[in-house]
Design a protein around this motif. Structure first.
Motif, PDB file in Angstrom:
ATOM      1  N   GLY A 175      50.912 -29.094 -22.545  1.00 55.45           N
ATOM      2  CA  GLY A 175      51.008 -30.106 -23.535  1.00 55.45           C
ATOM      3  C   GLY A 175      49.814 -30.181 -24.380  1.00 55.45           C
ATOM      4  N   THR A 219      48.187 -33.141 -27.600  1.00 52.96           N
ATOM      5  CA  THR A 219      47.893 -34.528 -27.847  1.00 52.96           C
ATOM      6  C   THR A 219      47.844 -34.517 -29.402  1.00 52.96           C
ATOM      7  OG1 THR A 219      45.868 -35.016 -27.512  1.00 52.96           O
ATOM      8  CG2 THR A 219      47.296 -35.209 -25.845  1.00 52.96           C
ATOM      9  N   SER A 228      48.490 -42.489 -25.303  1.00 58.49           N
ATOM     10  CA  SER A 228      49.863 -42.107 -25.343  1.00 58.49           C
ATOM     11  C   SER A 228      50.210 -40.869 -24.128  1.00 58.49           C
ATOM     12  CB  SER A 228      50.424 -41.287 -26.762  1.00 58.49           C
ATOM     13  OG  SER A 228      49.568 -40.267 -27.153  1.00 58.49           O
ATOM     14  N   VAL A 229      50.848 -41.489 -23.075  1.00 54.85           N
ATOM     15  CA  VAL A 229      51.063 -40.613 -22.138  1.00 54.85           C
ATOM     16  C   VAL A 229      52.424 -40.394 -21.696  1.00 54.85           C
ATOM     17  CG1 VAL A 229      50.637 -40.859 -19.348  1.00 54.85           C
ATOM     18  CG2 VAL A 229      48.639 -41.239 -21.022  1.00 54.85           C
ATOM     19  N   ASP A 230      52.754 -39.285 -21.357  1.00 54.19           N
ATOM     20  CA  ASP A 230      54.257 -39.047 -20.933  1.00 54.19           C
ATOM     21  C   ASP A 230      54.415 -39.217 -19.388  1.00 54.19           C
ATOM     22  OD1 ASP A 230      56.602 -38.023 -20.709  1.00 54.19           O
ATOM     23  OD2 ASP A 230      56.180 -36.086 -21.233  1.00 54.19           O
ATOM     24  N   LEU A 231      54.713 -40.407 -19.253  1.00 53.72           N
ATOM     25  CA  LEU A 231      54.637 -40.710 -17.676  1.00 53.72           C
ATOM     26  C   LEU A 231      55.917 -40.238 -17.023  1.00 53.72           C
ATOM     27  CD1 LEU A 231      53.370 -44.373 -16.598  1.00 53.72           C
ATOM     28  CD2 LEU A 231      52.670 -41.993 -15.944  1.00 53.72           C
ATOM     29  N   GLU A 232      57.049 -40.182 -17.855  1.00 57.94           N
ATOM     30  CA  GLU A 232      58.165 -39.654 -17.237  1.00 57.94           C
ATOM     31  C   GLU A 232      58.238 -38.280 -16.738  1.00 57.94           C
ATOM     32  OE1 GLU A 232      62.591 -39.408 -19.202  1.00 57.94           O
ATOM     33  OE2 GLU A 232      61.323 -41.056 -19.899  1.00 57.94           O
ATOM     34  N   THR A 233      57.417 -37.136 -17.591  1.00 59.61           N
ATOM     35  CA  THR A 233      57.244 -35.886 -17.314  1.00 59.61           C
ATOM     36  C   THR A 233      56.200 -35.798 -15.986  1.00 59.61           C
ATOM     37  OG1 THR A 233      57.173 -35.118 -19.489  1.00 59.61           O
ATOM     38  CG2 THR A 233      56.071 -33.704 -18.006  1.00 59.61           C
ATOM     39  N   ALA A 259      45.318 -39.909 -21.781  1.00 61.18           N
ATOM     40  CA  ALA A 259      45.465 -38.604 -21.816  1.00 61.18           C
ATOM     41  C   ALA A 259      44.365 -37.803 -22.624  1.00 61.18           C
ATOM     42  CB  ALA A 259      46.713 -38.102 -22.716  1.00 61.18           C
TER      43      ALA A 259
END
Ligand code: FAD
Length: 393
Positions: free
Chosen positions: A235, A237, A245-250, A274
């Motif tokens: 990824g 940023t 802004s962190v993509d915790l779902e991934t 991140a």
């Protein structure tokens, strides 16, 4: 009109990060006066955990700060590699073995390591530490280097016989070194959080969970009261510093199997940040006649071998020794430092790339990796790391 900062014959260190503080202490121990010019007003708690391997602990011991670090750092018993798809550990290496001559392996919050170095620098009479000075310009002449720093609303000029560029991955000093490497985006980001530590004894380990195109490392920090989580995933940023802004779902998707293990969840209530990962080619120039780069400024690397801070620490100590040996001949000192460090740093960068290749395997590559890890004796893996951890700067 700029004020003039006095450095007389003091070596100027740009940046009071981990490498800059090490170099300053190493120089002061050898009788050199040092001025450190640092952008931040005061050290902050920013960042997360760091592994402090034996090659770094050796230098910290020489500088007289290891005992202070040990008082609050964690002392892991094992380094484990696990397969995040199955949730199983595939390799376990003992560290800090009783009676063994392997050196000390610590894990700590970055602020703790930085703090023991910072305190030692502040109390050293040969070092002038100037926080709140952001370097904005550098000019090298035949006999001196002039550095301009923004300080409040003012400009301050420092003239020194030589400058050490220890100003990190976004170094401004590197612009004054022709041919220096520049930070390149790697297409990966690091996500970090610090969470309360579980009580289980086996949590006193560094564990790297390997997933397809990602991995997650967890280890105790601060007397094992908390643990550090660092995940590296694909990824970008668009930022150059920590971001919320962190993509915790991934992240949760990649590591969903981990709740089978004692290392638990991903810290549901943790505050994740991140950090985009950049690297600097170590084959670039590290110095001119009077400016010399170290650490991330010279060769920033991704955290796959957990050696970024350790390389800055080794650099600082070797550079201090080279300057002390060469007296006023800085060009000679910087060549000697580069000659001593270049091969070592390249090898660590290669190891970093190898670990990335291994940890992020998917499909058949993942199965082959797990098989080879399970079949090969742990002693063979340990012997493979002797050159890395056994190095004494
Ligand atoms: C705030 C921060 C947090 C980090 N957290 C982690 C972590 O949790 N885990 C991990 O593995 N790695 C972390 N890293 C990276 C790791 O610490 C580095 O690999 C290692 O610290 C490299 O050391 P260095 O001395 O080369 O650079 P740094 O430790 O990055 O130090 C550079 C210093 O230079 C100063 N500086 C920069 N520009 C200027 C300027 N223009 N004028 C004056 N001073 C300047 C900075 O404020 C900083 O103090 C972090 C780095 C930073 C800066």
């Amino acid at each position: 009109m700029a004020d003039t900062g006095e450095t007389r014959d003091a070596v100027l260190v740009a940046g009071a990060g981990i490498g800059g503080l090490t170099a300053a202490l190493g120089l002061a121990q050898r009788g050199r006066a040092v001025t450190i010019v640092e952008a931040f007003d005061a050290p902050s708690e920013i960042g997360a955990g760091l592994q402090v391997p034996p090659n770094a602990c050796h230098v910290l011991d020489q500088l007289g700060v290891l005992d202070n670090l040990k008082k609050k750092a964690s002392v892991p018993k094992r380094i484990c590699l696990g397969d995040a798809v199955s949730g199983r550990i595939v390799l376990s290496l003992d560290v800090n073995r009783d009676g063994a001559d392997d050196g000390t392996y610590l894990t700590a919050h970055r602020a703790l390591l930085h703090g023991v170095l910072y305190d030692a620098v502040r109390s050293h009479p040969a070092i002038a530490l100037l926080p709140g000075h952001r370097i904005v310009n550098v000019t090298e002449a035949a006999d001196t280097v002039t550095v301009t720093a923004a300080h409040g609303g003012d400009r301050v000029e420092f003239t020194a016989p030589a400058v050490i560029g220890a100003d990190g991955i976004w170094s401004i000093l590197r612009h004054a070194v022709a041919g220096a490497g520049t930070p390149q985006p790697t297409g990966r980001i690091a996500m970090r959080a610090v969470v309360p530590a579980p009580a289980e004894a086996q949590a006193n380990a560094v564990v790297a969970w390997m997933a397809p195109h990602a991995h997650l490392v967890t280890y105790p920090v601060r007397n094992a009261e908390t643990r550090n989580l660092v995940a590296v995933i694909r990824g970008t940023t668009g930022q150059t510093s920590w971001s919320e802004s962190v993509d915790l779902e991934t992240l949760e998707g990649l590591f969903e199997k981990l709740d089978r293990t004692p290392y638990g969840d991903l810290g549901d209530h943790a505050e994740w940040t991140a950090w985009p990962l950049y690297s600097v080619d170590p084959h670039g120039q590290w110095h001119s006649d009077r400016i010399c780069l170290l650490g991330d400024a010279a060769h920033g690397m991704e955290p796959f071998a957990a050696q970024g801070a350790a390389m800055a620490i080794e650099d600082g100590q070797v550079l201090a020794g080279a300057i002390a040996d060469a007296g006023a001949d800085f060009a000679h000192a910087f060549k000697s430092y580069h000659a001593k460090r270049a091969e070592r740093v390249r090898r660590v960068a290669q190891r970093t790339a190898f670990n990335r290749f291994t940890y992020h395997q998917a499909g058949i590559g993942r199965i082959a990796r797990n098989l080879s890890f399970r079949m090969r004796p742990a002693s063979a893996f340990r012997a493979d790391l002797d050159w890395l951890y056994g190095y004494r700067a």
